[in-house]
Write a protein that holds these residues in place. Structure first.
Motif, PDB file in Angstrom:
ATOM      1  N   ASP A 136       0.853  -1.176   0.000  1.00 20.58           N
ATOM      2  CA  ASP A 136       0.000   0.000   0.000  1.00 20.58           C
ATOM      3  C   ASP A 136       0.897   1.236   0.000  1.00 20.58           C
ATOM      4  O   ASP A 136       2.127   1.108  -0.102  1.00 20.58           O
ATOM      5  CB  ASP A 136      -0.989  -0.010   1.177  1.00 20.58           C
ATOM      6  N   ALA A 137       0.331   2.412   0.122  1.00 18.13           N
ATOM      7  CA  ALA A 137       1.105   3.654   0.045  1.00 18.13           C
ATOM      8  C   ALA A 137       2.109   3.787   1.184  1.00 18.13           C
ATOM      9  O   ALA A 137       3.110   4.483   1.053  1.00 18.13           O
ATOM     10  CB  ALA A 137       0.156   4.857   0.050  1.00 18.13           C
ATOM     11  N   LYS A 149      15.113  -0.842  -1.185  1.00 19.87           N
ATOM     12  CA  LYS A 149      15.735   0.207  -0.356  1.00 19.87           C
ATOM     13  C   LYS A 149      14.696   1.230   0.102  1.00 19.87           C
ATOM     14  O   LYS A 149      14.972   2.031   0.981  1.00 19.87           O
ATOM     15  CB  LYS A 149      16.851   0.917  -1.133  1.00 19.87           C
ATOM     16  N   GLU A 150      13.500   1.185  -0.482  1.00 18.09           N
ATOM     17  CA  GLU A 150      12.432   2.103  -0.078  1.00 18.09           C
ATOM     18  C   GLU A 150      11.788   1.704   1.245  1.00 18.09           C
ATOM     19  O   GLU A 150      11.003   2.453   1.802  1.00 18.09           O
ATOM     20  CB  GLU A 150      11.355   2.168  -1.156  1.00 18.09           C
ATOM     21  N   ALA A 171      10.911   7.651   1.069  1.00 20.02           N
ATOM     22  CA  ALA A 171      10.051   7.034   0.054  1.00 20.02           C
ATOM     23  C   ALA A 171       8.573   7.336   0.282  1.00 20.02           C
ATOM     24  O   ALA A 171       7.739   6.984  -0.558  1.00 20.02           O
ATOM     25  CB  ALA A 171      10.271   5.528   0.036  1.00 20.02           C
ATOM     26  N   GLN A 172       8.242   7.984   1.396  1.00 21.76           N
ATOM     27  CA  GLN A 172       6.849   8.321   1.692  1.00 21.76           C
ATOM     28  C   GLN A 172       6.375   9.436   0.753  1.00 21.76           C
ATOM     29  O   GLN A 172       7.124  10.372   0.450  1.00 21.76           O
ATOM     30  CB  GLN A 172       6.713   8.824   3.139  1.00 21.76           C
ATOM     31  N   PRO A 173       5.141   9.337   0.288  1.00 19.70           N
ATOM     32  CA  PRO A 173       4.615  10.426  -0.549  1.00 19.70           C
ATOM     33  C   PRO A 173       4.499  11.708   0.286  1.00 19.70           C
ATOM     34  O   PRO A 173       4.156  11.657   1.472  1.00 19.70           O
ATOM     35  CB  PRO A 173       3.248   9.920  -0.985  1.00 19.70           C
ATOM     36  N   ARG A 174       4.849  12.800  -0.299  1.00 15.97           N
ATOM     37  CA  ARG A 174       4.723  14.086   0.411  1.00 15.97           C
ATOM     38  C   ARG A 174       4.250  15.150  -0.559  1.00 15.97           C
ATOM     39  O   ARG A 174       4.521  15.109  -1.743  1.00 15.97           O
ATOM     40  CB  ARG A 174       6.034  14.468   1.076  1.00 15.97           C
TER      41      ARG A 174
END
Length: 139
Positions: A42-43, A103-104, A129-132
């Motif tokens: 998931d995200a 690596k994420e 790697a988190q969406p921002r």
């Protein structure tokens, strides 16, 4: 995540249905089973569900080294009291599965739970790697 799995060979138990009980378990000690694993992404990261029937928490070994996740477990599936096995293919089961992680993923924050023979591993994405959301400044 790259799902690289080290393959394990399952050896033939060498018993026949006419054998009343398995006496010599030494030939089973090298047999390794590959547990089925579902991977859900998931995200925020990934969740792995591994089927490990008959495994207790004290016989489960999880290790993350660099980008490699290793699941090793041992199940002792015993015959219920008062019954005799006429044929046994899995008595002392050893499970092993190896994954190469992206690596994420943040391998420092792995969480694990074992309930009713199912191992649930949660590996969140690393902060980078988190969406921002990027705010746009007016010129």
């Amino acid at each position: 995540m790259r799902n690289d799995v080290q393959t394990s060979q399952r050896t033939s138990p060498g018993t026949s249905p006419s054998t009343p009980e398995r006496q010599d378990t030494s030939r089973y000690s090298d047999a390794t089973l590959t547990p089925p694993v579902d991977v859900i992404e998931d995200a925020n990261g990934i969740t792995l569900y591994a089927d490990l029937p008959g495994v207790n928490r004290d016989k489960l070994h999880l290790q993350v080294e660099s980008d490699t996740l290793t699941i090793e477990a041992q199940a002792d599936i015993s015959v219920p009291e008062g019954l005799t096995s006429s044929h046994t293919e899995v008595g002392l089961a050893r499970f092993r599965r190896v994954f190469t992680l992206s690596k994420e993923l943040d391998t420092e924050r792995v969480s694990a739970e074992l309930a009713q023979g199912v191992l649930t591993l949660r590996i969140p994405k690393a902060q980078h790697a988190q969406p921002r959301r990027i705010e746009v400044q007016a010129a």
